[in-house]
Design a protein around this motif. Structure first.
Motif, short mmCIF file in Angstrom:
data_model
loop_
_atom_site.label_atom_id
_atom_site.label_comp_id
_atom_site.label_asym_id
_atom_site.label_seq_id
_atom_site.Cartn_x
_atom_site.Cartn_y
_atom_site.Cartn_z
N GLN A 1 0.83 -1.21 0.00
CA GLN A 1 0.00 0.00 0.00
C GLN A 1 0.87 1.26 0.00
OE1 GLN A 1 -3.54 0.59 0.02
NE2 GLN A 1 -2.74 2.65 -0.28
N GLU A 2 0.62 2.16 -0.96
CA GLU A 2 1.30 3.46 -0.94
C GLU A 2 0.77 4.28 0.22
OE1 GLU A 2 3.68 4.58 -3.02
OE2 GLU A 2 3.66 2.75 -4.23
N ILE A 3 1.66 4.94 0.94
CA ILE A 3 1.22 5.81 2.03
C ILE A 3 1.97 7.14 1.94
CG2 ILE A 3 0.62 3.94 3.64
CD1 ILE A 3 3.33 4.72 5.09
N VAL A 4 1.42 8.13 2.62
CA VAL A 4 2.11 9.42 2.71
C VAL A 4 2.05 9.88 4.17
CG1 VAL A 4 0.03 10.65 1.92
CG2 VAL A 4 2.27 11.78 1.83
N CYS A 5 3.20 10.35 4.65
CA CYS A 5 3.32 10.78 6.04
C CYS A 5 3.62 12.27 6.06
CB CYS A 5 4.44 10.00 6.72
SG CYS A 5 4.76 10.50 8.42
N LEU A 6 2.90 13.01 6.88
CA LEU A 6 3.15 14.43 7.04
C LEU A 6 3.56 14.71 8.47
CD1 LEU A 6 0.14 15.88 5.04
CD2 LEU A 6 2.56 16.03 4.41
N ARG A 7 4.51 15.62 8.63
CA ARG A 7 4.99 15.95 9.96
C ARG A 7 4.78 17.42 10.24
NH1 ARG A 7 11.10 14.87 12.41
NH2 ARG A 7 10.62 15.73 14.47
N ASP A 8 4.23 17.68 11.43
CA ASP A 8 4.09 19.05 11.89
C ASP A 8 4.62 19.09 13.31
OD1 ASP A 8 3.42 21.62 12.43
OD2 ASP A 8 1.25 21.30 12.49
N GLY A 9 5.85 19.54 13.46
CA GLY A 9 6.49 19.49 14.76
C GLY A 9 6.71 18.05 15.15
N ASP A 10 6.18 17.64 16.29
CA ASP A 10 6.31 16.25 16.71
C ASP A 10 5.05 15.45 16.39
OD1 ASP A 10 8.90 16.43 17.59
OD2 ASP A 10 8.31 17.10 19.60
N ALA A 11 4.12 16.06 15.65
CA ALA A 11 2.88 15.36 15.28
C ALA A 11 3.02 14.78 13.88
CB ALA A 11 1.71 16.34 15.33
N PHE A 12 2.65 13.51 13.76
CA PHE A 12 2.74 12.83 12.48
C PHE A 12 1.35 12.38 12.06
CE2 PHE A 12 6.85 12.61 14.35
CZ PHE A 12 7.77 12.58 13.31
#
Lengths: 209, 294
Positions: B35-46
């Motif tokens: 499965q293709e996935i995408v991860c976004l990071r905002d500070g320490d939040a994923f």
């Protein structure tokens, strides 16, 4: 003598291989190429503005580029004067194959980085793999012609730095998913290099091959 | 490949990168279990989402950070992650190896990690040396309740067991596999009475392609991080060459063509567990019995 080195690098291995064959003592400075990318940090760029390894520092002489380093080591430290002989025709051939080692054969390095490590996704692996195979075919044809003339080595009747420079990446091509079984002349020559006194291994170039 | 339907694989926490691999504000794209996935990071939040064929973010999946890495799970009720107490030990520092791609199944990777028999031949002069090739008997315990296989009392002579080792010595090992994709080991450290802790965390991209992350929890004071890192990378890339030559890439759980020896007790335990839970992902499908179709 100090070598800025990365164990996994085929280019650093070229230098380690000749240092071993010449039986020269040296100190390794481990550069965190991956994942640290230390070769792109300002401290290292002061040593080599191109941000590449290896770099050799021998007293006041500081050299980048594996091929340049091989040339320097042979010219300065090879008492037998066989790794880089004085004969102009041989020197011309060596220069030609050193350029090939630092040029066309580096396509194998590109595929290897792409297939093995993170952060090399932008490399066009299909194009690089095709170019790598063309380079292997050129080397294979050259070695076939050498053998027909009774010569076992790339640039002379004996091993030279051209053989050291050209050995690393064809030997590592499995890491990049390149099958070299069809290049029979290359495979026979790789085995001859392996049999030379002072030969050493690296990850991807095992003793048992 | 599309996302696997194997519930055993789907319930696992799976590493997708070191925390430092995921940059702020830059979509981090990869593949897990097909499965293709995408991860976004905002500070320490994923935040992690499945991505469609147009790479547009879709269903959100669970994500957490632990042991220096980012982990995801597709299932709503994940199997609990392995507990490694050594991470709480303030004397230890962690070194992450950097992801390495390997063309094989996750199970082949785990088996190789469990196998002491290849040390003298593949890691010659480091983790083993001929003629000392004998594997002394060790204990294996399959703990179905927490999906853990423990191999204890493993002993092996090693010429250079770690970066800090300057003489050969008998090294004691304990292996713990946790589920199909994670294995950690403890081995005798240079410091008297202490153990180093090393973990291999497999990210299965699909059934025959993986990305491998790893960490070393180090006590050694006289080894630089870069030296320790290069030691581990050297060992792992020696394995990679062997692993990519093994065929079939998927693990044959039901064939008789790979004959195990007593020394393979840990991998026998691991294979037994994979069969018991009915794992399919990364496993060579069971062949119809000869003559069954007649």
């Amino acid at each position: 003598m100090r070598l800025y080195d990365y164990e996994i690098s085929g280019s650093c291995y070229k230098v380690r291989l000749l240092l071993s064959m010449l039986n020269l003592p040296y100190e390794k400075v481990a550069v965190d190429f991956y994942p640290g990318r230390a070769h792109r940090r300002p401290e290292f760029l002061r040593i080599n503005p191109l941000g590449q390894i290896p770099v050799l520092a021998d007293e006041e002489v500081v050299l980048r580029d594996a091929q340049a380093i091989l040339l320097y080591l042979a010219a300065r430290y090879d008492a037998s004067a066989t790794w880089y002989p004085a004969d102009p025709a041989t020197q011309g051939r060596i220069a030609m194959w050193l350029a090939f080692a630092g040029g066309e054969l580096m396509q194998i390095s590109a595929v290897r980085l792409h297939d093995m490590l993170m952060g090399y996704e932008e490399i066009d692996a299909v194009a690089a793999r095709s170019a790598a195979c063309k380079a292997l075919a050129v080397l294979d044809q050259h070695l076939a012609e050498c053998e027909m003339r009774g010569r076992q080595w790339i640039a002379a009747a004996h091993p030279t730095i051209a053989d050291i420079a050209c050995f690393a990446y064809p030997a590592l091509c499995h890491d990049g998913g390149i099958d070299r079984s069809v290049y029979h002349n290359v495979n026979r020559w790789l085995r001859r290099v392996r049999a030379l006194p002072g030969f050493i291994v690296m990850p991807g170039i095992p003793a048992y091959a | 490949m599309t996302k696997t339907t194997d519930p055993i694989a789907l319930r696992e926490w799976i590493v997708i990168g070191a925390i430092t691999d995921v940059q702020q504000g830059v979509p981090y794209r990869t593949q897990v279990l097909g499965q293709e996935i995408v991860c976004l990071r905002d500070g320490d939040a994923f935040e992690v989402r499945e991505a469609g064929s147009d790479l547009q973010p879709q269903r959100q999946v669970q994500v957490r950070t632990r042991y220096g890495h980012v982990w995801i799970c597709f299932a709503e009720v994940p199997r609990p992650m392995i507990e490694v107490r050594e991470f709480d030990d303030p004397r230890r520092r962690m070194i992450t190896w950097g992801g390495v791609y390997v063309r094989t199944s996750p199970q082949r990777l785990v088996e190789n990690f469990l196998d002491m028999g290849h040390f003298p031949f593949v890691h010659t002069g480091i983790l083993g040396a001929e003629p000392v090739t004998e594997i002394r008997d060790y204990k294996v315990e399959v703990r179905a309740e927490d999906a853990e296989i423990r191999a204890t009392e493993c002993m092996f002579y090693q010429p250079r067991a770690s970066m800090a080792a300057d003489i050969g010595r008998d090294t004691s090992y304990i292996y713990r596999t946790s589920g199909p994709f994670v294995v950690v080991l403890y081995k005798t450290a240079e410091e008297e009475g202490e153990f180093d802790n090393i973990g291999m965390l497999v990210q299965p991209l699909d059934e025959e392609h993986c990305r491998v992350f790893g960490y070393t929890l180090l006590l050694e004071a006289d080894t630089t991080d870069t030296e320790a890192l290069h030691f581990q990378q050297t060992v792992f890339l020696q394995d990679r060459l062997i692993l990519e030559q093994q065929t079939p890439r998927r693990i044959p759980l039901y064939e008789k063509n790979e004959i195990p020896a007593r020394a393979d007790a840990a991998s026998i335990g691991y294979r037994r567990w994979l069969r018991a839970v009915g794992m399919q992902f990364g496993v060579l499908p069971q062949q119809a019995k000869e003559g069954a179709s007649q």
